[in-house]
Design an enzyme around this catalytic site. Sequence first.
Site, PDB file in Angstrom:
ATOM      1  N   HIS A 245       0.834  -1.207   0.000  1.00 11.90           N
ATOM      2  CA  HIS A 245       0.000   0.000   0.000  1.00 11.90           C
ATOM      3  C   HIS A 245       0.870   1.259   0.000  1.00 11.90           C
ATOM      4  O   HIS A 245       0.597   2.209  -0.751  1.00 11.90           O
ATOM      5  CB  HIS A 245      -0.913  -0.005   1.225  1.00 11.90           C
ATOM      6  CG  HIS A 245      -1.871   1.153   1.263  1.00 11.90           C
ATOM      7  ND1 HIS A 245      -3.191   1.041   0.906  1.00 11.90           N
ATOM      8  CD2 HIS A 245      -1.684   2.466   1.598  1.00 11.90           C
ATOM      9  CE1 HIS A 245      -3.784   2.224   1.016  1.00 11.90           C
ATOM     10  NE2 HIS A 245      -2.885   3.099   1.443  1.00 11.90           N
ATOM     11  N   GLU A 249       1.082   3.895  -3.411  1.00 15.01           N
ATOM     12  CA  GLU A 249       0.742   5.318  -3.375  1.00 15.01           C
ATOM     13  C   GLU A 249       1.919   6.176  -3.833  1.00 15.01           C
ATOM     14  O   GLU A 249       1.734   7.160  -4.550  1.00 15.01           O
ATOM     15  CB  GLU A 249       0.314   5.717  -1.959  1.00 15.01           C
ATOM     16  CG  GLU A 249      -0.996   5.123  -1.502  1.00 15.01           C
ATOM     17  CD  GLU A 249      -2.174   5.533  -2.376  1.00 15.01           C
ATOM     18  OE1 GLU A 249      -2.112   6.618  -2.994  1.00 15.01           O
ATOM     19  OE2 GLU A 249      -3.150   4.774  -2.444  1.00 15.01           O
ATOM     20  N   LYS A 252       2.319   5.824  -7.667  1.00 17.34           N
ATOM     21  CA  LYS A 252       1.277   6.574  -8.384  1.00 17.34           C
ATOM     22  C   LYS A 252       1.650   8.050  -8.466  1.00 17.34           C
ATOM     23  O   LYS A 252       1.544   8.672  -9.537  1.00 17.34           O
ATOM     24  CB  LYS A 252      -0.072   6.425  -7.670  1.00 17.34           C
ATOM     25  CG  LYS A 252      -0.798   5.131  -7.963  1.00 17.34           C
ATOM     26  CD  LYS A 252      -2.284   5.245  -7.620  1.00 17.34           C
ATOM     27  CE  LYS A 252      -2.533   5.650  -6.199  1.00 17.34           C
ATOM     28  NZ  LYS A 252      -3.987   5.750  -5.893  1.00 17.34           N
ATOM     29  N   ASN A 253       2.080   8.607  -7.337  1.00 16.58           N
ATOM     30  CA  ASN A 253       2.457  10.023  -7.322  1.00 16.58           C
ATOM     31  C   ASN A 253       3.659  10.288  -8.220  1.00 16.58           C
ATOM     32  O   ASN A 253       3.702  11.276  -8.960  1.00 16.58           O
ATOM     33  CB  ASN A 253       2.771  10.465  -5.889  1.00 16.58           C
ATOM     34  CG  ASN A 253       1.531  10.548  -5.021  1.00 16.58           C
ATOM     35  OD1 ASN A 253       0.417  10.607  -5.533  1.00 16.58           O
ATOM     36  ND2 ASN A 253       1.711  10.552  -3.717  1.00 16.58           N
TER      37      ASN A 253
END
Length: 424
Positions: A245, A249, A252-253
């Site tokens: 997780h 994240e 993705k950023n």
Amino acid sequence: MKLTLLLLNSLKGLPARMDHYSRFSPSPLSIKQFLEFGMKSANEKKSFEFLRQELPIRICNMMKEMNLLPEKLLKMPSVKLVNSWYLQTLQDLLEFEDSVNDSPTRERFTESLTTIRNRHANVVETIAQGVLEMREGKWNVDPHEECNIQYFLDRFLMSRISIRMLINQHTLVFGSETNGHSSRHIGSIDPNCDVVSVTQDAYDSARYLCDQYYLASPELEIFTKNGSDPTCGIHMVYVPSHLYHILFEIFKNSMRAVMEHHGVAAEEFPKIKVMVTKGKEDVTIKVSDEGGGIPRSVTDEMFNYMYTTAPSPPKPGTTTIPPLAGYGFGLPIGRLYAKYFQGDLQVSSMDGYGTDAVIYLKKLSSEANELLPVFNSSASRHYKTPAITHDWSRAGNHVRPYHSIYRSMSRCYKTTSIPVSLAK
């Protein structure tokens, strides 16, 4: 009257039980304790005894704290829905408060935990929607209220992570489900978690989403350095889903930054580079991109749930963008997962070049203890204490004419008292 009290009036007996359990502090466990219990002394009777006390304590601590949120947020439909889920869950758990600890009871308890976990599957999205409803409504949020919301969400979501950890361990060890975990897993814990493999999985998932948006994506390059044993890969005792997780994240950023900084028409994109190290105390993962970096003026906002640079999220039922995009919850929750077992997530950036995100994880499972919020007088005071007023000058403040400043300084030197703080 506060929302929680209004709901509790229709549920006889719950207010007294909530007051009772909220007086106790949660009991943090270490990964080593989770692991040893599941491997050596997997005793369903002991687990039942512990959870039927510990789960209400953690839930009641958060429900009491939720009651201190600004009234305007408690009135949001999505927040009301989340509150109702927790009330129902507390009621379900209290059914086992005085139950006989026998096999049929424990079987019903495990089934109830599965129901509870499914009920709370969309808590993050729903509470995020509640904050969004408030932001988009005709509500003015002052700095004190914004600070309280940030403080609460950190604690509320950390509590949720811990509750799901307890539930998952019990249902996976004593229930019939496996949820895709391999045979070597002890509940949701992998005693030999391959950090590089999890990193690659998280990258692949983020890359799939990036390809859906931009029809292209930056490549990945991974480097490793095992300071304990250079001949071995980097493995540790950890919860792979938590690490996944966090990395998902971050990737993705990073991918979004790279694609938008260089433009989708570019012939090639700079790689995202990952360095994984294992030292005496920590396993550290650094994710570096060349996505243009982040200005210092917004770095303080990166872990704020009220802040996002993505478009507003879609209405429920659509799948045009990844979950949580537009809510501004991804990175803050990623940091909570890192902190949950005494790790951390830190971000540094070079405006105009790129960003480094560094994940710190405890190498020793005995030192990886749960970090849990406690509802006490100190927490209550936080919600009542006004936001600290700045006592240093800040850029963008109104600048008075020079002659006005000169007169003010002259008066200052002529008085016997000396100002405590600098001009604002």
